[in-house]
Scaffold this active site. Structure first.
Site, PDB file in Angstrom:
ATOM      1  N   ASP A 217       0.849  -1.191   0.000  1.00 19.42           N
ATOM      2  CA  ASP A 217       0.000   0.000   0.000  1.00 19.42           C
ATOM      3  C   ASP A 217       0.883   1.239   0.000  1.00 19.42           C
ATOM      4  O   ASP A 217       0.727   2.142   0.817  1.00 19.42           O
ATOM      5  CB  ASP A 217      -0.923  -0.014   1.219  1.00 19.42           C
ATOM      6  CG  ASP A 217      -2.047   1.001   1.130  1.00 19.42           C
ATOM      7  OD1 ASP A 217      -2.443   1.361   0.001  1.00 19.42           O
ATOM      8  OD2 ASP A 217      -2.544   1.438   2.185  1.00 19.42           O
TER       9      ASP A 217
ATOM     10  N   ASP B 266       3.159   1.870   8.119  1.00 18.25           N
ATOM     11  CA  ASP B 266       1.897   1.157   7.909  1.00 18.25           C
ATOM     12  C   ASP B 266       2.019  -0.015   6.929  1.00 18.25           C
ATOM     13  O   ASP B 266       1.680   0.085   5.751  1.00 18.25           O
ATOM     14  CB  ASP B 266       0.801   2.109   7.444  1.00 18.25           C
ATOM     15  CG  ASP B 266      -0.587   1.461   7.517  1.00 18.25           C
ATOM     16  OD1 ASP B 266      -0.682   0.296   7.971  1.00 18.25           O
ATOM     17  OD2 ASP B 266      -1.572   2.121   7.139  1.00 18.25           O
TER      18      ASP B 266
ATOM     19  N   ASN C 115       1.749   6.945   3.266  1.00 13.79           N
ATOM     20  CA  ASN C 115       2.546   5.991   4.038  1.00 13.79           C
ATOM     21  C   ASN C 115       4.050   6.211   3.878  1.00 13.79           C
ATOM     22  O   ASN C 115       4.853   5.338   4.208  1.00 13.79           O
ATOM     23  CB  ASN C 115       2.187   4.560   3.631  1.00 13.79           C
ATOM     24  CG  ASN C 115       0.821   4.144   4.149  1.00 13.79           C
ATOM     25  OD1 ASN C 115       0.369   4.637   5.175  1.00 13.79           O
ATOM     26  ND2 ASN C 115       0.151   3.245   3.445  1.00 13.79           N
TER      27      ASN C 115
END
Length: 335
Positions: A207, A224, A212
């Site tokens: 992700d 994360d 992030n």
């Protein structure tokens, strides 16, 4: 159906859980911007008596198995051991042997040091090249061994599940159902036609978007890893690309100029950028549909229930279907 609610996670329960794990907050709880899990920042004294900021992350019930969560923790530990700047969960001495995952009131949670920084700026070429170096090092570690308890990024079963979720979603306006089905079906089929097994699948961040990636005076930190999965390397690169074709090729060249200092890149994976973009569009819609019973979602994503949103998604999927027919991006550097 699994219980995805956090209705019993009250402030008192959160504070009791943190204290039971060995930290004693000296401030209130600041809820951070997270919808999949519940994440809170707080102040507490460390072992030297100095005040420091920490983060408590309470995992959404029913999403990941305990083994899968521990694999997330193990992956970040492997990266930290290779001196790659990531945020690892704390091993608090609540019990022996030490653990990074705790339970309280039926909720599993982890504690992290709080890391500050500003969002990476993709238009800054130096930052983009540095991100490429970080991802090259990350993927080199990711290749060392596979996940055992975390799923593949893309699979037929997962895509079909997303498709069923969307077609049965009560928020899909009746007037748009035919148009939505007419475009969703061919996009799904085109993704499924790809022979995903011909590409190397490694442990990924999964992700890797701007939210992030934190930039500070000390450099870049990746945060994360909740969505880390097994998949092709291009997944951690393509979300940094934006603009027209020429701009995306220049951005990709910059990323890979840093990436290939540490890890080889397979140019064949360029053909996966648009399929992965389409998959993410479908996955995001299905995520909203599945989580709609969580009161936080109607409050924060009210537009998901509006016809205009579904009209926009029909258009986005049409654009993706057209993009499948376009040739992959070229690498100007000739990698």
């Amino acid at each position: 159906m699994a219980d995805f609610s956090f209705q019993d996670l009250t402030p008192n329960h959160i504070l009791d859980a943190i204290e039971a794990a060995g930290l004693y907050p000296t401030s209130g709880l600041l809820a951070l911007n997270s919808y999949e899990n519940r994440v809170y920042q707080f102040l507490a004294e460390d072992q030297t008596g100095k005040s420091a900021r920490y983060v408590a992350k309470f995992y959404r019930p029913g999403r990941w198995s305990t083994a899968a969560i521990l694999e997330e923790h193990e992956f970040t530990a492997d990266l930290a051991a290779a001196e790659i700047p990531v945020v690892c969960p704390l091993a608090v001495p609540i019990e022996q042997p030490q653990s990074t995952l705790f339970t309280a009131g039926g909720y599993r949670f982890a504690l992290f040091p709080s890391v500050g920084g500003r969002a990476l700026e993709p238009e800054q070429w130096e930052q983009l090249e540095d991100l490429g170096r970080h991802l090259g090092r990350l993927h080199q570690v990711g290749k060392a061994k596979p996940f055992q308890h975390r799923p593949m990024l893309v699979s037929a079963d997962l895509l079909r599940e997303h498709q069923r979720t969307l077609l049965s979603c009560p928020l899909l306006p009746e007037s748009l159902q035919s148009a939505f089905v007419a475009i969703l079906q061919p996009v799904v089929e085109r993704i499924l036609q790809i022979n995903w097994s011909q590409y190397q699948h490694i442990r990924l961040h999964g992700d890797c978007h701007i939210g992030n990636l934190l930039w500070s005076d000390q450099g870049l930190t990746l945060v994360d890893f909740d969505d880390c999965r097994q998949g092709p390397a291009i997944q951690d690169l393509w979300m940094m690309l934006s603009g027209d074709r020429f701009q995306q090729e220049a951005q990709l060249d910059t990323l890979l100029s840093g990436y290939e200092e540490f890890c080889d890149f397979d140019p064949k994976e360029l053909a996966l950028i648009e399929p992965l973009r389409a998959f993410r569009i479908i996955q995001y819609m299905a995520w909203l549909a599945v989580r709609w019973s969580d009161p936080a979602f109607p409050r924060s994503f009210g537009w998901f229930a509006e016809p205009r949103y579904w009209e926009q998604q029909i258009l986005a999927l049409k654009e993706q279907l057209a993009a499948f027919a376009e040739p992959p991006l070229n690498l100007q550097s000739g990698l």
